[in-house]
Design an enzyme around this catalytic site. Structure first.
Site, PDB file in Angstrom:
ATOM      1  N   GLY A  59       2.824  -0.949  -6.659  1.00  0.00           N
ATOM      2  CA  GLY A  59       3.445   0.111  -7.448  1.00  0.00           C
ATOM      3  C   GLY A  59       4.431  -0.468  -8.433  1.00  0.00           C
ATOM      4  CE1 TYR A  87       8.584  -1.203  -4.421  1.00  0.00           C
ATOM      5  CE2 TYR A  87       7.329   0.081  -2.829  1.00  0.00           C
ATOM      6  CZ  TYR A  87       8.516  -0.177  -3.485  1.00  0.00           C
ATOM      7  OH  TYR A  87       9.628   0.565  -3.197  1.00  0.00           O
ATOM      8  CG  HIS A 175      -3.339  -6.321  -6.795  1.00  0.00           C
ATOM      9  ND1 HIS A 175      -2.910  -5.076  -6.404  1.00  0.00           N
ATOM     10  CD2 HIS A 175      -2.298  -6.882  -7.459  1.00  0.00           C
ATOM     11  CE1 HIS A 175      -1.678  -4.885  -6.823  1.00  0.00           C
ATOM     12  NE2 HIS A 175      -1.279  -5.959  -7.468  1.00  0.00           N
ATOM     13  CD  GLU A 177      -5.735  -3.800  -4.744  1.00  0.00           C
ATOM     14  OE1 GLU A 177      -5.706  -4.717  -3.916  1.00  0.00           O
ATOM     15  OE2 GLU A 177      -4.724  -3.359  -5.305  1.00  0.00           O
ATOM     16  CB  SER A 229     -24.907  16.673 -20.021  1.00  0.00           C
ATOM     17  OG  SER A 229     -24.730  15.752 -18.952  1.00  0.00           O
ATOM     18  N   GLY A 230     -27.456  16.880 -17.875  1.00  0.00           N
ATOM     19  CA  GLY A 230     -28.588  16.083 -17.390  1.00  0.00           C
ATOM     20  C   GLY A 230     -28.169  14.681 -17.011  1.00  0.00           C
ATOM     21  N   GLY A 231     -26.888  14.374 -17.184  1.00  0.00           N
ATOM     22  CA  GLY A 231     -26.363  13.112 -16.674  1.00  0.00           C
ATOM     23  C   GLY A 231     -26.148  13.270 -15.175  1.00  0.00           C
ATOM     24  CG  ASP A 233     -20.894  11.814 -13.778  1.00  0.00           C
ATOM     25  OD1 ASP A 233     -21.400  11.134 -12.874  1.00  0.00           O
ATOM     26  OD2 ASP A 233     -20.285  11.327 -14.741  1.00  0.00           O
ATOM     27  CB  SER A 234     -23.131  17.659 -15.623  1.00  0.00           C
ATOM     28  OG  SER A 234     -24.330  17.187 -16.161  1.00  0.00           O
ATOM     29  CB  SER A 235     -27.419  16.282 -12.383  1.00  0.00           C
ATOM     30  OG  SER A 235     -27.853  16.197 -13.711  1.00  0.00           O
TER      31      SER A 235
END
Ligand code: XMP
Length: 519
Positions: A59, A87, A175, A177, A229-231, A233-235
């Site tokens: 942080g 941190y 880090h 990660e 949109s057919g991507g 994410d939206s699908s």
């Protein structure tokens, strides 16, 4: 994320680092359930019964100031393993009586070499003699608390991995990660399975059930609208919301005319006929082309496309009565690229119109079931929901579409040329079994013509630029190293089949310094 008291879990205490979610991602990749909580929530926590481990994030604060964010001391007395990162390590050292100094001499940013000093369960298979790690700190521990030992150091900072083995308290200054730390995942593996002894129980399928239930509870019997949109994410959003509320979800597809070849009609058919969703298709190609006439400034293009999209979407939504919610496919990287964890705006590189743009004016409440997830996790969700492969594995596509891949002025003819070239490129990537190894690939048109010779004639035509990158989340990227045979074949195919292109070039820049898209 809601606190789920019934599950065994690892807590990640967020001290405001942009990397906190990446810690959660690494833990989830190891199939362990984790929850991110604020230091205040940790203070308010009533029971630690199901908590198998605690990770303290990095942080921007410093423990060298009079007031700094801390954790309840009781967590160190319960034999729950604790790992402090950056941190987090400094905070542990401070609480146990060590000394921390802010020092220009000891600060480290970027790559550093870590040297082993002592064996520890935490570093098994992670650090044999030396290893490359990624640093980002100005403060450093200068005196170790008595009860701790040094496990590893870098040249600049002596106390880079520390442990109190008996109390199971560990700290790392770097880090683990981020992917720039070599084998960082091994360190998490050791912490989770050898130290916390937590079992693998978390999987994305259980997430889709939770998300569907949450949507049901939030939306109840109200109507939800969604821009499809057919991507991927939206699908996935559309499928999730549909599972939760069925026909009360109305999907609107606005065809800007700037999509890939045949993409919109195919998506429409899949959602309408296969998934039986409530979908409305609006063809707005001409409107977009008219508004974009003679515009070549990238930000202007983005603004025009974004604004017109919103206008059309709003008009359509007004035609449907009683809509209360808007479902959006916002992902976690969209959120961090737009604002930092402290709420302040990070510098704007491009105006991504899908983030936070639609709702304000429309006065709708938001449903954003994917905002905790990374793209690859969304694909796992998609698979578990039965989303067809051609959508689920599709590369990301920007909201402004081909509009920002036609550098300079956009015309119907240039859109057509680009759609053809792009379609050939993508088909070849699939044929050569390269598509899945690439995060994103596309063809673009440059705003200059060059001379060529075809047959016996001189040509003066467009340059097609090919881009292909590997990436984890689109925030950084590397160009993809194609075999020469692929480059030979694709250049040939495009030139022989697309009228209007006489030169093909391949973009060999990473992000940074370039971005993935050209505009
Ligand atoms: P850049 O070009 O900024 O792109 O390196 C990073 C990722 O974001 C996508 N991108 C967008 N996505 N609306 C979107 O939904 C946008 O306006 C937009 N601009 C870029 C890009 O395709 C890449 O995956």
């Amino acid at each position: 994320m809601q606190f789920q008291s019934e599950k065994e879990k690892v807590l990640i205490v967020d001290f405001g680092s942009q990397l906190t979610k990446l810690i959660a991602r690494r833990v989830r990749e190891l199939e362990v359930y984790s929850e991110i909580i604020t230091p205040k929530e940790l203070f308010d926590l009533k029971s630690f019964e199901k908590i198998k481990g605690i990770i303290l994030s990095g942080g921007p604060a410093t423990v060298t100031s009079n007031k700094f964010q801390s954790v309840p001391k009781v967590i160190f007395k319960m034999k729950i393993p604790i790992l402090g990162i950056c941190y987090g390590l400094q905070l542990i050292a401070k609480i146990f009586g060590g000394k921390i100094k802010s020092s220009k001499k000891r600060r480290e940013f970027g790559r550093a070499i870590l040297y082993k000093k002592k064996s520890s369960i935490l570093i098994r298979n992670f650090l044999n003699k030396k290893n490359i790690v990624w640093m980002s700190h100005e403060d450093a521990v200068v005196k170790l608390p008595n009860s701790f030992k040094v496990i590893a150091s870098t040249k600049e900072s002596k106390f880079t991995i520390i442990e109190n083995h008996k109390e199971k308290i560990y700290g790392v200054q770097f880090h683990p990660e981020v992917t720039h730390t070599e084998n960082g995942k091994k360190l998490f593996k050791n912490f989770l399975f050898s130290i916390c002894k937590i079992k693998k129980k978390w999987n994305i399928k259980s997430q889709s059930k939770r998300l569907i239930n949450e949507i049901k509870q939030i939306v109840k019997t109200d109507k939800v609208i969604c821009a499809l949109s057919g991507g991927v994410d939206s699908s996935v959003v559309a499928l999730l919301v549909n599972r939760a509320i069925k026909k009360n979800l109305i999907c609107i597809m606005v065809d800007t005319g700037l999509m890939r070849k045949n993409e919109f009609s195919q998506t429409y058919n899949i959602f309408k006929n296969k998934y039986k969703l409530n979908v409305k298709l609006i063809n707005a190609s001409n409107l977009f082309l008219n508004k974009l006439k003679n515009v070549s400034n990238p930000e202007k293009k983005r603004k025009i496309i974004g604004k017109l999209f919103i206008k059309i979407f709003e008009n359509e939504s007004k035609k449907i009565k009683n809509i209360k919610f808007l479902a959006q496919g916002t992902l976690y990287p969209d959120i961090i690229e737009s604002r930092s964890s402290s709420g302040s705006k990070t510098s704007k590189i491009k105006s991504h119109h899908n983030v936070g743009g639609l709702p304000k004016k429309m006065n709708l409440k938001l449903v954003e079931p994917l905002k905790e997830f990374f793209k690859d996790e969304v694909r796992i969700l998609g698979k578990s929901l039965g989303l067809v492969k051609e959508i689920n594995l599709k590369h990301p596509f920007p909201g402004p579409g081909l509009g920002i891949r036609i550098v300079g002025k956009i015309t119907a003819e240039r859109v057509k040329i680009l759609q053809e070239a792009d379609s050939i490129y993508i088909k070849e990537l699939i044929k050569f079994k390269l598509y899945k190894n690439i995060w994103q690939a596309y063809a673009a048109l440059l705003p200059i013509k060059t001379v060529g010779v075809m047959g016996d004639s001189r040509t003066y035509e467009n340059i097609c630029l090919l881009r292909a990158v590997t990436s984890e989340d689109g925030m950084t990227a590397d160009y993809f190293n194609f075999p020469k045979s692929f480059l030979d074949s694709i250049s040939n195919k495009i030139i022989n089949n697309v009228k209007g292109i006489n030169r093909v070039v391949y973009d060999i820049t990473s992000k940074p310094p370039s971005t993935i898209e050209l505009e």
